[in-house]
Design a protein around this motif. Sequence first.
Motif, PDB file in Angstrom:
ATOM      1  N   HIS A 243       0.828  -1.209   0.000  1.00  0.00           N
ATOM      2  CA  HIS A 243       0.000   0.000   0.000  1.00  0.00           C
ATOM      3  C   HIS A 243       0.865   1.263   0.000  1.00  0.00           C
ATOM      4  O   HIS A 243       0.595   2.211  -0.745  1.00  0.00           O
ATOM      5  CB  HIS A 243      -0.924  -0.018   1.217  1.00  0.00           C
ATOM      6  CG  HIS A 243      -1.752   1.208   1.346  1.00  0.00           C
ATOM      7  ND1 HIS A 243      -2.868   1.429   0.565  1.00  0.00           N
ATOM      8  CD2 HIS A 243      -1.622   2.303   2.136  1.00  0.00           C
ATOM      9  CE1 HIS A 243      -3.387   2.596   0.888  1.00  0.00           C
ATOM     10  NE2 HIS A 243      -2.653   3.143   1.830  1.00  0.00           N
TER      11      HIS A 243
ATOM     12  N   ASN B  92      -5.796  -3.654  -0.716  1.00  0.00           N
ATOM     13  CA  ASN B  92      -6.256  -2.713   0.320  1.00  0.00           C
ATOM     14  C   ASN B  92      -7.436  -3.283   1.098  1.00  0.00           C
ATOM     15  O   ASN B  92      -7.517  -3.119   2.317  1.00  0.00           O
ATOM     16  CB  ASN B  92      -6.624  -1.370  -0.307  1.00  0.00           C
ATOM     17  CG  ASN B  92      -5.409  -0.608  -0.779  1.00  0.00           C
ATOM     18  OD1 ASN B  92      -4.300  -0.830  -0.302  1.00  0.00           O
ATOM     19  ND2 ASN B  92      -5.600   0.274  -1.733  1.00  0.00           N
TER      20      ASN B  92
ATOM     21  N   GLN C 111       2.349   1.667  -3.388  1.00  0.00           N
ATOM     22  CA  GLN C 111       1.371   1.300  -4.411  1.00  0.00           C
ATOM     23  C   GLN C 111       1.597   2.044  -5.729  1.00  0.00           C
ATOM     24  O   GLN C 111       1.481   1.461  -6.807  1.00  0.00           O
ATOM     25  CB  GLN C 111      -0.021   1.595  -3.863  1.00  0.00           C
ATOM     26  CG  GLN C 111      -1.154   1.196  -4.723  1.00  0.00           C
ATOM     27  CD  GLN C 111      -2.453   1.340  -3.947  1.00  0.00           C
ATOM     28  OE1 GLN C 111      -2.834   0.427  -3.260  1.00  0.00           O
ATOM     29  NE2 GLN C 111      -3.106   2.470  -4.060  1.00  0.00           N
TER      30      GLN C 111
END
Length: 134
Positions: free
Chosen positions: A35, A56, A38
């Motif tokens: 994340h 996510n 990302q």
Amino acid sequence: MSFRFLEKLQQDIPGKGVREQLEALCGIYSLFLLHKHQGDFLSTNYITPQQASLANDQLRSLYTQVRPNAIALVDAFNYTDHFLGSVLGRYDGNVYPKLYEEAWKDPLNDSVLPDGYHEYIRPLLNQQLLSARL
């Protein structure tokens, strides 16, 4: 994350639910890094936007799974309150005054009324008062 940690997860781990919690933490760490970076993964087409969204969603699911044990997990790693930036572990026992003092240091508490109160919330409250009188 070290390969040695992953190796240890494959061994017999004593304690009810310990393996599951460690596997969840391993997943959280991996998905958190995905994340965090990302944009890099997406820009190099290493993952698709759909895969990023699924990652996510899985991260939020793992947070939910670990949340009931969060305090015990933090305690298990034996970090000091100072390291964690916590005001709860005070020797003088003045937890609540210090907690209150720390809360006022947060930028969100710079004002008694939050940003947008007069613009959004107050008109809604006035509208509800007017419709309640009718």
